[in-house]
Design a protein around this motif. Structure first.
Motif, PDB file in Angstrom:
ATOM      1  N   ASP A  97     -45.058  19.039  23.151  1.00 24.30           N
ATOM      2  CA  ASP A  97     -45.118  20.260  23.897  1.00 24.30           C
ATOM      3  C   ASP A  97     -43.696  20.762  24.401  1.00 24.30           C
ATOM      4  O   ASP A  97     -42.492  19.651  24.631  1.00 24.30           O
ATOM      5  N   LEU A  98     -43.179  21.886  24.353  1.00 27.90           N
ATOM      6  CA  LEU A  98     -41.933  22.335  24.658  1.00 27.90           C
ATOM      7  C   LEU A  98     -42.048  23.616  25.508  1.00 27.90           C
ATOM      8  O   LEU A  98     -42.550  24.540  25.259  1.00 27.90           O
ATOM      9  N   ALA A  99     -41.103  23.505  26.474  1.00 28.21           N
ATOM     10  CA  ALA A  99     -41.117  24.676  27.334  1.00 28.21           C
ATOM     11  C   ALA A  99     -39.475  24.909  27.872  1.00 28.21           C
ATOM     12  O   ALA A  99     -38.515  24.106  27.993  1.00 28.21           O
ATOM     13  N   ILE A 100     -39.161  26.250  27.725  1.00 26.00           N
ATOM     14  CA  ILE A 100     -37.648  26.594  27.995  1.00 26.00           C
ATOM     15  C   ILE A 100     -37.741  27.688  29.103  1.00 26.00           C
ATOM     16  O   ILE A 100     -38.548  28.445  29.102  1.00 26.00           O
ATOM     17  N   PHE A 101     -36.946  27.589  30.030  1.00 26.91           N
ATOM     18  CA  PHE A 101     -36.702  28.373  31.040  1.00 26.91           C
ATOM     19  C   PHE A 101     -35.189  28.645  31.349  1.00 26.91           C
ATOM     20  O   PHE A 101     -34.460  27.856  30.803  1.00 26.91           O
ATOM     21  N   GLU A 102     -34.874  29.797  32.032  1.00 26.95           N
ATOM     22  CA  GLU A 102     -33.625  30.257  32.099  1.00 26.95           C
ATOM     23  C   GLU A 102     -33.496  31.056  33.563  1.00 26.95           C
ATOM     24  O   GLU A 102     -34.405  31.438  33.825  1.00 26.95           O
ATOM     25  N   VAL A 103     -32.532  30.566  34.213  1.00 22.10           N
ATOM     26  CA  VAL A 103     -32.298  31.361  35.440  1.00 22.10           C
ATOM     27  C   VAL A 103     -30.914  32.123  35.402  1.00 22.10           C
ATOM     28  O   VAL A 103     -30.041  31.724  35.032  1.00 22.10           O
ATOM     29  N   GLN A 104     -31.139  33.400  35.499  1.00 21.82           N
ATOM     30  CA  GLN A 104     -30.099  34.449  35.548  1.00 21.82           C
ATOM     31  C   GLN A 104     -30.256  35.724  36.366  1.00 21.82           C
ATOM     32  O   GLN A 104     -31.459  35.713  36.926  1.00 21.82           O
ATOM     33  N   ASN A 105     -29.239  36.227  36.610  1.00 27.10           N
ATOM     34  CA  ASN A 105     -29.064  37.332  37.638  1.00 27.10           C
ATOM     35  C   ASN A 105     -29.835  38.688  37.173  1.00 27.10           C
ATOM     36  O   ASN A 105     -30.370  39.494  37.586  1.00 27.10           O
ATOM     37  N   ILE A 106     -29.575  38.871  35.945  1.00 30.48           N
ATOM     38  CA  ILE A 106     -29.911  40.028  35.018  1.00 30.48           C
ATOM     39  C   ILE A 106     -31.198  39.917  34.534  1.00 30.48           C
ATOM     40  O   ILE A 106     -31.357  38.983  33.946  1.00 30.48           O
ATOM     41  N   ASN A 107     -31.976  40.652  34.761  1.00 33.65           N
ATOM     42  CA  ASN A 107     -33.343  40.836  34.336  1.00 33.65           C
ATOM     43  C   ASN A 107     -33.478  41.421  33.011  1.00 33.65           C
ATOM     44  O   ASN A 107     -33.599  42.625  32.625  1.00 33.65           O
ATOM     45  N   LYS A 108     -33.202  40.503  32.023  1.00 32.89           N
ATOM     46  CA  LYS A 108     -33.272  41.067  30.470  1.00 32.89           C
ATOM     47  C   LYS A 108     -34.127  40.246  29.886  1.00 32.89           C
ATOM     48  O   LYS A 108     -34.352  38.736  29.688  1.00 32.89           O
ATOM     49  N   ASN A 109     -35.016  41.261  29.399  1.00 34.94           N
ATOM     50  CA  ASN A 109     -36.070  40.368  28.438  1.00 34.94           C
ATOM     51  C   ASN A 109     -36.013  40.794  26.986  1.00 34.94           C
ATOM     52  O   ASN A 109     -36.378  41.826  26.574  1.00 34.94           O
ATOM     53  N   ASP A 110     -35.259  39.801  26.219  1.00 29.07           N
ATOM     54  CA  ASP A 110     -35.354  39.968  24.743  1.00 29.07           C
ATOM     55  C   ASP A 110     -36.237  38.997  24.077  1.00 29.07           C
ATOM     56  O   ASP A 110     -36.252  37.997  24.189  1.00 29.07           O
TER      57      ASP A 110
END
Length: 253
Positions: free
Chosen positions: A29-42
């Motif tokens: 299983d693979l899970a990716i997460f990222e914390v950022q200030n800009i709400n960018k949904n690419d």
């Protein structure tokens, strides 16, 4: 046997083949997460970052092995009533589409059977579902063209046979006339028109259902009447005899 708790999954559906082939080789299983200030949904970047390729699929790509293959090829064949094919039009060609009915695999099958050449005469010996074995459908010109490769015909040198399968679209029995039209196309070889399919022994019927009934492609209550009539003729006779002990009349079959 194993002295352990084992999770067993039962796959009892035909659709489970996809689950079996993918689940056993999916990897960890693979899970990716990222914390950022800009709400960018690419979505493209998320797909590339979240995609996981296991070792089996990776080596398959490296060695350039085919990922997907379908054999034999399947050609879908249109089913529609006379002047009942779908019409796609725009504001520019609406009048042209209204006066000229679009060509389909069914209407061009009739046209092919009307040709006097060797291909037309050979097509008259085939039912609708067997046409893709000997002819290819040209999407640009909307015509059936004879195959140039394949297994040669034993008696006709210009005819070649391939493994391509023809599949008629499914029609629900509630669409009565279209359902019976499909039944005729499966059984009647070499039709030249819709009227040809409704013609049996020189008589033109008003509906495709009547034509199917005349060709004995349907069963009705008369089937049971014939069964009982046949039982009357073939059943053994009943002979009354007297029993030796009681002296009463009994019937012995």
């Amino acid at each position: 046997m194993y002295k352990a708790h084992i999770n067993v999954e039962l796959c009892s559906s035909v659709k489970s083949i996809k689950h079996i082939c993918k689940y056993v080789n999916k990897g960890s299983d693979l899970a990716i997460f990222e914390v950022q200030n800009i709400n960018k949904n690419d979505e493209i970047v998320r797909y590339q970052m979240g995609r996981y390729i296991n070792s089996n699929e990776a080596i398959w790509h490296i060695l350039s092995f085919p990922i997907h293959e379908r054999d034999p090829a399947v050609q879908h064949l249109a089913i529609h009533l006379e002047n009942g094919q779908r019409v796609y039009f725009t504001e520019e060609n609406v009048l042209q589409r209204a006066f000229e009915a679009p060509k389909t695999t069914l209407t061009e099958f009739f046209t092919l059977c009307q040709k006097p050449d060797v291909f037309g005469q050979f097509a008259k010996t085939l039912v609708y579902g067997d046409i893709p074995r000997y002819f290819t459908w040209n999407k640009s010109s909307k015509k059936w063209e004879p195959r140039k490769q394949g297994k040669p015909h034993p008696s006709i040198t210009s005819i070649f046979k391939a493994k391509t399968l023809g599949r008629l679209y499914t029609v629900h029995p509630k669409q009565r006339e279209c359902f019976y039209l499909r039944l005729l196309l499966v059984n009647v070889p070499g039709p030249t028109s819709f009227e040809f399919l409704r013609t049996v022994n020189g008589r033109v019927f008003n509906t495709y259902q009547d034509a199917c009934r005349e060709l004995q492609l349907l069963e009705d209550d008369n089937h049971w009447d014939l069964t009982l009539a046949d039982a009357v003729l073939t059943s053994t006779h009943v002979i009354p005899r007297k029993h030796k002990l009681c002296g009463k009349n009994i019937k012995i079959v």
